[in-house]
Design an enzyme around this catalytic site. Sequence first.
Site, PDB file in Angstrom:
ATOM      1  N   SER A 183      55.975 -49.007  18.906  1.00 62.91           N
ATOM      2  CA  SER A 183      54.449 -50.258  18.523  1.00 62.91           C
ATOM      3  C   SER A 183      54.730 -49.978  17.090  1.00 62.91           C
ATOM      4  CB  SER A 183      53.218 -49.465  19.013  1.00 62.91           C
ATOM      5  OG  SER A 183      52.120 -50.403  18.731  1.00 62.91           O
ATOM      6  N   TYR A 213      46.181 -44.517  22.311  1.00 64.32           N
ATOM      7  CA  TYR A 213      47.624 -45.082  22.345  1.00 64.32           C
ATOM      8  C   TYR A 213      48.155 -45.321  20.948  1.00 64.32           C
ATOM      9  CZ  TYR A 213      50.859 -48.865  22.311  1.00 64.32           C
ATOM     10  OH  TYR A 213      51.729 -50.064  22.836  1.00 64.32           O
TER      11      TYR A 213
END
Length: 267
Positions: A151, A164
């Site tokens: 990401s 995350y």
Amino acid sequence: MQRLKNQVALVTGASSGIGIAVAKALAAEGAQVVVNYRSSKSEALQVVEEIEAEGGVAIALQADVSDENAVQQMFAEMFAAFGTIDILVNNAGMQKDANLVDMSLADWQKVINVNLGGTFICAREAAKEFIRRGVISERSCAAGKIIFMSSVHDIIPWAGHSNYAASKGGMKLFMQSIAQELAQYKIRVNSIAPGAIKTPINREAWETAEAREKLLKLIPYGRIGVPEDIGKAAVWLASDDSDYVHGETLYIDGGMTLYPGFATGEG
Ligand code: NAD
């Protein structure tokens, strides 16, 4: 030309979002695809059906990627069906968002165990098979390819999503470390780092006009990404077209990592 002809690909979390697009794109290039799912069996079977309708080959296999026994069982089933593995796409991932002071240990551990632990278990199982089998030159110059779905939050900090961001930041050095380790076996290891891609994981960021406008301020290229943007990149990273690309992270984000807040040179 089918760049992945006769190769076997496992895509984790392939019953939704980016995983569907990656599975379909790999299949369209000739790969035999394992569509992994955790609980969405009918969605996974739908993906298999759509691949078959296009003339491709796929099967759906269940496993929670954070469960070592379940992953080993899935690999055994994949080997029984297709004989081996050539491409692993570590795509499965999740969010459990909270500010630090409100985050439970369970939610911290869940995200780390799935996003980071799951990629470790799958990468280890795939690497064992790549090393055992070695290069089959009619298929690929490499003995195997591992692609992580990271990401932009492997480099952009993200308040309210620290579990995350920690999982993706950890993934970056895990990917690079095993890339160092596995190169001697001709196993290529890389990451794709998507920016904002329209999928169920970030629905609230694109669902309303107001949210979309806010999100677009972060994307210089002026559009929200679609899963197919990632599918195309996964094909390239899995194919011999990228044979000299190793230990890299490909940011596919419409320029999000250009820090558009600084575009005017002011402030
Ligand atoms: P999604 O929620 O549509 O898909 C995630 C998939 O992972 C689902 O199929 C889900 O069932 C699966 N999954 C979750 N936990 C699992 C487990 N324990 N075992 C097996 N499968 C499991 O979201 P997406 O956007 O398609 O996300 C795919 C990947 O891309 C994730 O790793 C995510 O972090 C990453 N990513 C997405 C974006 C984005 O903007 N959509 C941006 C950056 C990174």
